[in-house]
Design a protein around this motif. Structure first.
Motif, mmCIF file in Angstrom:
data_model
loop_
_atom_site.group_PDB
_atom_site.id
_atom_site.type_symbol
_atom_site.label_atom_id
_atom_site.label_comp_id
_atom_site.label_asym_id
_atom_site.label_seq_id
_atom_site.Cartn_x
_atom_site.Cartn_y
_atom_site.Cartn_z
ATOM 1 N N ALA A 177 35.548 43.067 30.879
ATOM 2 C CA ALA A 177 34.467 43.791 31.566
ATOM 3 C C ALA A 177 33.913 43.041 32.780
ATOM 4 O O ALA A 177 33.764 43.641 33.855
ATOM 5 N N PRO A 178 33.593 41.753 32.681
ATOM 6 C CA PRO A 178 33.057 41.071 33.865
ATOM 7 C C PRO A 178 34.038 41.042 35.032
ATOM 8 O O PRO A 178 33.621 41.108 36.198
ATOM 9 N N TYR A 179 35.324 40.962 34.738
ATOM 10 C CA TYR A 179 36.329 40.933 35.797
ATOM 11 C C TYR A 179 36.478 42.307 36.445
ATOM 12 O O TYR A 179 36.624 42.405 37.678
ATOM 13 N N PHE A 180 36.434 43.362 35.631
ATOM 14 C CA PHE A 180 36.477 44.707 36.199
ATOM 15 C C PHE A 180 35.241 44.975 37.052
ATOM 16 O O PHE A 180 35.332 45.575 38.126
ATOM 17 N N ALA A 181 34.092 44.547 36.568
ATOM 18 C CA ALA A 181 32.857 44.744 37.330
ATOM 19 C C ALA A 181 32.909 43.984 38.659
ATOM 20 O O ALA A 181 32.462 44.492 39.700
ATOM 21 N N LEU A 182 33.461 42.778 38.628
ATOM 22 C CA LEU A 182 33.582 41.993 39.858
ATOM 23 C C LEU A 182 34.531 42.680 40.840
ATOM 24 O O LEU A 182 34.236 42.758 42.043
ATOM 25 N N LEU A 183 35.661 43.186 40.345
ATOM 26 C CA LEU A 183 36.600 43.866 41.231
ATOM 27 C C LEU A 183 35.945 45.094 41.866
ATOM 28 O O LEU A 183 36.130 45.352 43.067
ATOM 29 N N ALA A 184 35.169 45.836 41.082
ATOM 30 C CA ALA A 184 34.483 47.012 41.615
ATOM 31 C C ALA A 184 33.496 46.608 42.717
ATOM 32 O O ALA A 184 33.391 47.280 43.753
ATOM 33 N N LYS A 185 32.788 45.508 42.497
ATOM 34 C CA LYS A 185 31.844 45.032 43.521
ATOM 35 C C LYS A 185 32.581 44.607 44.788
ATOM 36 O O LYS A 185 32.147 44.920 45.914
ATOM 37 N N LEU A 186 33.696 43.909 44.616
ATOM 38 C CA LEU A 186 34.467 43.470 45.775
ATOM 39 C C LEU A 186 34.981 44.667 46.568
ATOM 40 O O LEU A 186 34.977 44.657 47.801
ATOM 41 N N ALA A 187 35.425 45.694 45.864
ATOM 42 C CA ALA A 187 35.900 46.895 46.551
ATOM 43 C C ALA A 187 34.773 47.535 47.357
ATOM 44 O O ALA A 187 34.957 47.904 48.523
ATOM 45 N N ARG A 188 33.606 47.648 46.737
ATOM 46 C CA ARG A 188 32.460 48.224 47.461
ATOM 47 C C ARG A 188 32.107 47.380 48.684
ATOM 48 O O ARG A 188 31.855 47.912 49.771
#
Length: 229
Positions: A177-188
């Motif tokens: 979960a933390p890695y997916f959340a980080l990837l989503a933030k990076l994409a944004r």
């Protein structure tokens, strides 16, 4: 064939679609926002045909050579099939990849961007690409370092390579979960709206955290022979 027909036609597809729908509902999303990629590496044409017969049309392969042996004939027979490159890609295979695949998920270095852009120009074919990010900073995994994303995006845009999102594989045996959340933030942060993340063991979590593409193999095809032994 509708999604309902697909779910009725194949128990594995029914189960995976059901889990995607539930995860999307929890996240306040529509399941139609999530593309299910059936990862068919090491799977036989007969195994693949079972999913095609059930109505599934989007598949993923990890190796150019293996894909070239299986997919040209299948794509000629079923023109609506969509094939994604989800494994590491060597620059010297860029020409074959551009000709064979409809999306590439593993762009991670300047030399590959240059090779793919050159081949897309030569073949007059533009296919969507994802930048693969080494989200867990693991030396044994492919993907660019997080600080390199901006520079690679700039290079891709200057070369005309159509980068549409980010892709990552979180560290195994860790809470994804933390890695997916980080990837989503990076994409944004970088103005990208597509996220290729989530596999058989964690795609529900990925959907809850914004995945637009999930790459699922074992949950659809069952264990590979080596795993079952």
């Amino acid at each position: 064939m509708t999604v309902t027909d697909i779910k009725l036609a194949n128990p594995s597809l029914r189960d995976v679609h059901g889990k995607i729908e539930k995860a999307a509902r929890i996240a306040g999303r529509k399941s139609s926002e999530v593309m299910l990629i059936a990862v068919s590496k090491t799977r036989s044409v007969d195994e693949i045909r079972l999913l095609i017969a059930a109505g599934h049309r989007v598949f993923g392969e990890n190796r150019v050579q293996e894909a070239a042996e299986k997919w040209p004939a299948l794509k000629a027979e079923y023109p609506d099939l969509e094939l994604h490159m989800v494994g590491q890609l060597q620059s010297n295979k860029a020409g074959e990849a551009v000709a064979l695949f409809d999306t590439i998920h593993s762009v991670d270095r300047p030399s590959l961007i240059k090779a793919l852009a050159r081949e897309m120009d030569r073949q007059d074919r533009r296919i969507p690409c994802f930048l693969q990010v080494n989200i867990g900073e693991e030396s044994q995994k492919g993907g660019c370092d997080i600080p390199a994303i901006a520079e690679l995006l700039e290079q891709a845009r200057k070369s005309g390579l159509p980068v549409v999102g980010l892709m990552a594989v979180p560290p195994s045996n860790a809470n994804p979960a933390p890695y997916f959340a980080l990837l989503a933030k990076l994409a944004r942060d970088h103005g990208l709206d597509r996220l290729s993340m989530g596999m058989s063991g964690d795609f529900e979590t990925a959907v809850k955290l914004g995945a637009t593409h999930v790459r699922v193999g074992t949950a659809l095809f069952g264990p590979r022979a080596a795993q079952a032994a």
